[in-house]
Design a protein around this motif. Structure first.
Motif, PDB file in Angstrom:
ATOM      1  N   SER A 130       0.828  -1.208   0.000  1.00  0.00           N
ATOM      2  CA  SER A 130       0.000   0.000   0.000  1.00  0.00           C
ATOM      3  C   SER A 130       0.858   1.253   0.000  1.00  0.00           C
ATOM      4  N   GLU A 131       1.937   1.248   0.789  1.00  0.00           N
ATOM      5  CA  GLU A 131       2.786   2.434   0.902  1.00  0.00           C
ATOM      6  C   GLU A 131       3.599   2.697  -0.361  1.00  0.00           C
ATOM      7  N   GLU A 132       3.971   1.645  -1.092  1.00  0.00           N
ATOM      8  CA  GLU A 132       4.792   1.835  -2.288  1.00  0.00           C
ATOM      9  C   GLU A 132       3.965   2.057  -3.550  1.00  0.00           C
ATOM     10  N   THR A 133       2.724   1.574  -3.559  1.00  0.00           N
ATOM     11  CA  THR A 133       1.900   1.679  -4.776  1.00  0.00           C
ATOM     12  C   THR A 133       0.748   2.662  -4.645  1.00  0.00           C
ATOM     13  N   GLY A 134       0.320   2.962  -3.400  1.00  0.00           N
ATOM     14  CA  GLY A 134      -0.865   3.788  -3.202  1.00  0.00           C
ATOM     15  C   GLY A 134      -2.155   3.012  -3.376  1.00  0.00           C
ATOM     16  N   VAL A 135      -2.069   1.678  -3.450  1.00  0.00           N
ATOM     17  CA  VAL A 135      -3.246   0.819  -3.613  1.00  0.00           C
ATOM     18  C   VAL A 135      -3.402  -0.038  -2.362  1.00  0.00           C
ATOM     19  N   ALA A 136      -4.551   0.051  -1.705  1.00  0.00           N
ATOM     20  CA  ALA A 136      -4.815  -0.793  -0.537  1.00  0.00           C
ATOM     21  C   ALA A 136      -5.071  -2.218  -0.998  1.00  0.00           C
ATOM     22  N   VAL A 137      -4.486  -3.197  -0.290  1.00  0.00           N
ATOM     23  CA  VAL A 137      -4.618  -4.597  -0.703  1.00  0.00           C
ATOM     24  C   VAL A 137      -4.993  -5.470   0.485  1.00  0.00           C
ATOM     25  N   GLN A 138      -5.493  -6.647   0.181  1.00  0.00           N
ATOM     26  CA  GLN A 138      -5.838  -7.645   1.177  1.00  0.00           C
ATOM     27  C   GLN A 138      -5.351  -8.997   0.682  1.00  0.00           C
ATOM     28  N   PRO A 139      -5.269 -10.002   1.577  1.00  0.00           N
ATOM     29  CA  PRO A 139      -4.773 -11.322   1.146  1.00  0.00           C
ATOM     30  C   PRO A 139      -5.663 -11.938   0.067  1.00  0.00           C
ATOM     31  N   TRP A 199       6.963 -13.702   0.379  1.00  0.00           N
ATOM     32  CA  TRP A 199       6.023 -13.225  -0.626  1.00  0.00           C
ATOM     33  C   TRP A 199       4.624 -13.761  -0.346  1.00  0.00           C
ATOM     34  N   TYR A 200       3.619 -12.922  -0.572  1.00  0.00           N
ATOM     35  CA  TYR A 200       2.225 -13.303  -0.369  1.00  0.00           C
ATOM     36  C   TYR A 200       1.400 -12.919  -1.588  1.00  0.00           C
ATOM     37  N   ALA A 201       0.360 -13.716  -1.849  1.00  0.00           N
ATOM     38  CA  ALA A 201      -0.603 -13.358  -2.885  1.00  0.00           C
ATOM     39  C   ALA A 201      -1.598 -12.381  -2.284  1.00  0.00           C
ATOM     40  N   ALA A 202      -1.956 -11.344  -3.043  1.00  0.00           N
ATOM     41  CA  ALA A 202      -2.873 -10.323  -2.553  1.00  0.00           C
ATOM     42  C   ALA A 202      -3.774  -9.857  -3.681  1.00  0.00           C
ATOM     43  N   LYS A 203      -4.780  -9.079  -3.304  1.00  0.00           N
ATOM     44  CA  LYS A 203      -5.680  -8.486  -4.287  1.00  0.00           C
ATOM     45  C   LYS A 203      -6.096  -7.113  -3.789  1.00  0.00           C
ATOM     46  N   PRO A 204      -6.584  -6.233  -4.689  1.00  0.00           N
ATOM     47  CA  PRO A 204      -6.960  -4.882  -4.264  1.00  0.00           C
ATOM     48  C   PRO A 204      -8.092  -4.900  -3.246  1.00  0.00           C
ATOM     49  N   LEU A 205      -8.022  -3.970  -2.318  1.00  0.00           N
ATOM     50  CA  LEU A 205      -9.096  -3.776  -1.346  1.00  0.00           C
ATOM     51  C   LEU A 205      -9.835  -2.513  -1.761  1.00  0.00           C
ATOM     52  N   GLY A 206     -10.719  -2.654  -2.755  1.00  0.00           N
ATOM     53  CA  GLY A 206     -11.428  -1.483  -3.268  1.00  0.00           C
ATOM     54  C   GLY A 206     -10.810  -0.977  -4.558  1.00  0.00           C
ATOM     55  N   ASP A 207     -10.572   0.336  -4.622  1.00  0.00           N
ATOM     56  CA  ASP A 207     -10.113   0.985  -5.855  1.00  0.00           C
ATOM     57  C   ASP A 207      -8.719   0.515  -6.248  1.00  0.00           C
ATOM     58  N   THR A 208      -8.496   0.343  -7.545  1.00  0.00           N
ATOM     59  CA  THR A 208      -7.184  -0.070  -8.036  1.00  0.00           C
ATOM     60  C   THR A 208      -6.305   1.117  -8.430  1.00  0.00           C
ATOM     61  N   LYS A 209      -6.846   2.345  -8.307  1.00  0.00           N
ATOM     62  CA  LYS A 209      -6.075   3.526  -8.689  1.00  0.00           C
ATOM     63  C   LYS A 209      -5.124   3.942  -7.565  1.00  0.00           C
ATOM     64  N   ARG A 210      -4.024   4.527  -7.935  1.00  0.00           N
ATOM     65  CA  ARG A 210      -3.021   4.998  -6.983  1.00  0.00           C
ATOM     66  C   ARG A 210      -3.579   6.150  -6.157  1.00  0.00           C
TER      67      ARG A 210
END
Length: 274
Positions: A130-139, A199-210
Motif C-alpha cells: 500500500s505504501e509503495e503503490t498507493g493501492v490498498a490490498v488484502q490477502p 512473498w504473499y498473494a494479494a488483491k486490491p481492497l477497493g479501488d485499483t487507482k493509486r
C-alpha cells in the motif's frame, strides 16, 4: 507462499543407513503436479517414511554434516523483507499484476519492504504494498500446499500494548530495542545483511487507482510509479528472476483454482468481515 529466491539452497542431506549421499527416487505425485508448470523448478521431495531417504539420527556423521552446513546469524545481521504478488480480478479471464517502477535505479519491481517491530510478515507485506503503490490490498486466498501446521487450539485473546523503540541508525539500518523479534536466523547487496523475502498473494481492497495519501513517505511517492500489467508483460518487465518466478508461481496456482475454490475463498473473506 513464500520464498525470496528459486535457487536451490543448501540443506542437510538425508542418508540411507549411515551413508551421507543423496539417493534418487521416483518423483512423488506432488512433484509431478508442480513440475507440469512450465518454467517452474521444484526441489525433489519425499515422505518421512521413504526408506530410500531414511536418516540414522544416532550417527554422529549426520549431526556433523548438519553442524558443518549450518549458517548462523545475529539479529543485526538479518534483513526480513515482505512483499506481494497483487492480482486484480484473479478469477477472471484478464487478471492483472500490480508492479512499481523504481525511478532511482531504473527497474520494475514487485512491491516489498522491511517489516516493523511487532508486525507479522503478512501485515508487513500488505502495508509495504500500500505504501509503495498507493493501492490498498488484502490477502488473496489460493489453494496450495504449505508446511505450516493447522492450529490445534482456539486462539487466546490478549491485550494489545504499545511498545516504544529507539531510533533507527540510518547508517547501518539497525534499531536497538527491547523487543521479541527473532534473535538470529542471500545477502542484501546494499548492507551485506542476510536477506530473506516473504512473498504473499494479494488483491486490491477497493479501488485499483493509486492514492498517494496511502503513501506515507515522500521518498516513495517520488521514487515509485504504479502500474497494472498482464502476467506475461509483468514477467517481461521485472528485473529480478526471483520476482518473475513468484509471478509465475501465483498465476500457476490461480489456474488450478476451481469455481468451488473461489466460492470458498470469498466465503471466508465474508466471515472475517463480520
Amino acid at each position: 507462499m513464500a520464498q525470496g529466491t528459486h535457487e536451490k539452497p543448501n540443506r542437510p542431506v538425508a542418508v540411507k543407513n549411515v551413508a551421507t549421499r543423496l539417493v534418487k527416487t521416483e518423483p512423488t505425485k506432488t512433484c509431478k503436479l508442480f513440475r507440469k508448470f512450465m518454467e517452474l523448478a521444484r526441489r525433489e521431495l519425499w515422505t518421512k517414511e521413504d526408506p530410500g531417504h531414511s536418516v540414522d539420527w544416532k550417527d554422529d556423521r549426520v549431526w556433523g554434516k548438519i553442524q558443518k552446513e549450518g549458517r548462523f546469524y545475529q539479529a543485526d545481521e538479518m534483513l526480513v523483507s515482505c512483499g506481494t504478488v497483487t492480482v486484480d480480478q484473479a478469477d477472471s479471464t484478464r487478471p492483472m499484476v500490480l508492479v512499481v517502477y523504481n525511478k532511482n535505479i531504473g527497474i520494475y519491481q514487485l512491491p516489498k519492504g522491511r517489516k516493523n517491530f511487532d508486525e507479522g510478515n503478512l501485515e508487513a507485506a500488505l502495508r509495504e504494498t500500500s505504501e509503495e503503490t498507493g493501492v490498498a490490498v488484502q490477502p488473496l486466498r489460493l489453494r496450495f500446499g504449505s508446511r505450516s501446521t493447522p492450529p490445534r487450539l482456539a486462539p487466546v485473546e490478549t491485550t494489545t500494548r504499545v511498545t516504544k523503540y529507539g531510533l533507527e541508525d540510518k547508517l547501518t539500518g539497525i534499531t536497538e530495542a527491547l523487543c521479541s523479534e527473532a534473535v538470529g536466523g542471500n545477502p542484501d547487496p546494499a548492507t551485506g545483511a542476510w536477506r530473506h523475502i516473504y512473498w504473499y498473494a494479494a488483491k486490491p481492497l477497493g479501488d485499483t487507482k493509486r492514492d498517494e495519501s496511502r503513501m506515507t513517505e515522500e521518498e516513495d511517492r517520488n521514487k515509485f510509479s504504479t502500474f497494472w500489467f498482464p502476467e506475461t508483460e509483468a514477467i517481461a518487465r521485472l528485473k529480478l528472476q526471483d520476482e518473475q518466478y513468484m509471478v509465475r508461481l501465483v498465476f500457476a496456482t490461480i489456474r488450478k483454482m476451481t469455481a468451488s475454490d473461489w466460492a470458498s475463498s470469498h466465503e471466508q473473506e465474508g466471515w472475517q468481515k463480520k
